[in-house]
Design a protein around this motif. Structure first.
Motif, PDB file in Angstrom:
ATOM      1  N   ARG A 145       6.168   5.561   6.462  1.00  0.00           N
ATOM      2  CA  ARG A 145       5.378   6.677   6.966  1.00  0.00           C
ATOM      3  C   ARG A 145       4.615   6.351   8.242  1.00  0.00           C
ATOM      4  O   ARG A 145       4.469   7.221   9.109  1.00  0.00           O
ATOM      5  N   SER A 146       4.085   5.158   8.351  1.00  0.00           N
ATOM      6  CA  SER A 146       3.314   4.789   9.537  1.00  0.00           C
ATOM      7  C   SER A 146       3.127   3.274   9.565  1.00  0.00           C
ATOM      8  O   SER A 146       3.634   2.559   8.704  1.00  0.00           O
TER       9      SER A 146
ATOM     10  N   ARG B 264       0.380   4.203   0.581  1.00  0.00           N
ATOM     11  CA  ARG B 264       0.181   5.181   1.661  1.00  0.00           C
ATOM     12  C   ARG B 264       1.166   4.960   2.803  1.00  0.00           C
ATOM     13  O   ARG B 264       1.466   5.891   3.560  1.00  0.00           O
ATOM     14  N   PHE B 265       1.663   3.735   2.942  1.00  0.00           N
ATOM     15  CA  PHE B 265       2.537   3.406   4.066  1.00  0.00           C
ATOM     16  C   PHE B 265       3.984   3.186   3.642  1.00  0.00           C
ATOM     17  O   PHE B 265       4.887   3.207   4.474  1.00  0.00           O
TER      18      PHE B 265
ATOM     19  N   ASP C  70       0.863  -1.179   0.000  1.00  0.00           N
ATOM     20  CA  ASP C  70       0.000   0.000   0.000  1.00  0.00           C
ATOM     21  C   ASP C  70       0.901   1.232   0.000  1.00  0.00           C
ATOM     22  O   ASP C  70       1.667   1.450   0.940  1.00  0.00           O
TER      23      ASP C  70
ATOM     24  N   ARG D 172       0.596  -0.311  10.177  1.00  0.00           N
ATOM     25  CA  ARG D 172      -0.704  -0.970  10.156  1.00  0.00           C
ATOM     26  C   ARG D 172      -0.682  -2.026  11.246  1.00  0.00           C
ATOM     27  O   ARG D 172       0.164  -2.927  11.215  1.00  0.00           O
TER      28      ARG D 172
ATOM     29  N   GLU E  70      -4.782   1.730  11.668  1.00  0.00           N
ATOM     30  CA  GLU E  70      -3.622   2.109  10.866  1.00  0.00           C
ATOM     31  C   GLU E  70      -3.342   3.598  11.015  1.00  0.00           C
ATOM     32  O   GLU E  70      -4.139   4.354  11.578  1.00  0.00           O
ATOM     33  N   GLY E  71      -2.159   4.005  10.495  1.00  0.00           N
ATOM     34  CA  GLY E  71      -1.819   5.423  10.476  1.00  0.00           C
ATOM     35  C   GLY E  71      -1.134   5.925  11.726  1.00  0.00           C
ATOM     36  O   GLY E  71      -0.955   7.133  11.892  1.00  0.00           O
TER      37      GLY E  71
END
Length: 362
Positions: A208-209, A183-184, A181, A211, A226-227
């Protein structure tokens, strides 16, 4: 690589390898005149309680160019002599749990898992896995199984979490791997950790972060969010996490596992750990290096009277040191890493007094 600095604060060796500022030039080259120890097979099952409290630490071994050539695992009993095992570069250790240190390493062909009984001076081979690489593992709280995180040997794709029974039988996958993903970013490390009530935390952290999933082995229920940054622990209906930030100090947050709502517990904390006894206490490094205990139920904060520099030691599948403590009490050591047990302490669960590590497991 914002989150990597935060991961470095957890003691995660895999994260350290990704940070240029903390790369080989600043890691010690370790040498010793003592030959590596090869534990003999334990043979028959251990009878009764272990005879002493164990500890371990894992250090990188580097050549003259600063390249990682292996890892050195040092184990011993508190108050006793230490021994070392030289492991492959892709290796890990976790625990101790009742005197046992779980050791894993991969030689490029297969991953091997073994339990080193520090008190008896022997080891038990748990299993060997050829199809995948076991990147980290923990012994179950009841000692009946090993819980493993695996990646595909060829592609390094996440293959999830597996349970390997120690009484025999094939490992069974209990949690699928996370999918790629953007985003991560790429997943740099997946940490396994136990909560006081027996739930397993699985934090897959990227650039970035993270899950994170919380698995109840008794029911099979999985709760996910997540995040955030790395997971520090689970207490009741809340997960305690770091915020996704650039490094330490960093806010510590609570995530409601039912609603996903996040709330700030601490505005800025250095190294931190959740009491594993179920007391619901967060121990964290405050400004200036002092230690503070936060009661998650009442919100009350108490200062810990400890020598400056004694910091919480994380207990996950990616930890690089550990020691037996009474009932999940928080372990503290210089810089958050146990180099010698004589310099480590634990916090008493009742009044959070600083206590020297005992030579016998309570």
């Amino acid at each position: 690589m914002e989150l990597v600095r935060c991961l470095a604060g957890t003691g995660t060796l895999a994260a350290l390898a990704l940070v240029g500022a903390l790369g080989p030039a600043r890691m010690p080259v370790l040498t010793t005149a003592d030959p590596p120890w090869q534990p003999p097979p334990c043979g028959e099952a251990r009878a009764g309680a272990p005879s002493g409290a164990a500890w371990y630490r894992l250090d990188p071994l580097l050549d003259e160019k600063g390249s990682l050539t292996g890892q050195r695992l040092t184990v011993g009993l508190v108050g006793g002599a230490a021994r070392h095992l030289d492991l492959a570069p892709e290796s890990f250790a976790s625990g101790p749990r009742a005197g046992l240190v779980l050791v894993g390493e991969d030689d490029g062909i297969a991953s091997s898992l073994r339990l080193v009984d520090v008190a008896r001076g022997c080891e038990t081979v748990v299993g060997r896995e050829r199809a995948a690489v076991v990147r980290g593992a923990l012994l179950a709280p009841d000692g009946t199984a090993v819980w493993e995180h695996r990646v595909n040997r060829a592609t390094r794709a996440d293959e999830g979490v597996w349970r390997r029974p120690l009484a025999g039988g094939q490992p069974v996958r209990v949690l699928r791997g996370v999918r790629p993903d953007g985003r991560f970013g790429p997943t740099f490390v997946t940490e396994l950790s136990w909560s006081a009530d027996g739930r397993l935390g699985v934090a897959s952290c990227g650039e970035r972060s993270c899950r994170t999933r919380v698995v109840d082995p008794a029911t099979g229920r999985v709760e996910a969010f997540e995040g955030t940054g790395p997971l520090l622990g689970v207490h009741g209906d809340r997960a305690v996490v770091r915020a996704a930030c650039a490094g330490l100090p960093c806010p510590v947050e609570a995530v409601d596992l039912r609603t996903g709502r996040q709330s700030v517990l601490v505005d800025a904390a250095g190294l931190a750990a959740l009491d594993g006894s179920g007391a619901g206490s967060l121990v964290y490094e405050a400004a200036g290096g002092s230690l503070v205990v936060l009661d998650l139920g009442s919100g009350r904060r108490s200062a810990v009277s400890a020598d400056r520099g004694l910091l919480p030691v994380r207990r996950t599948s990616a930890a690089t040191s550990g020691a037996d403590t009474p009932g999940g009490a928080v372990l503290i050591a210089a810089g958050g890493h146990v180099r010698q047990p004589s310099a480590a302490r634990h916090l008493d669960r009742a009044d959070h007094a600083v206590v020297t590590l005992g030579e016998v497991i309570p």
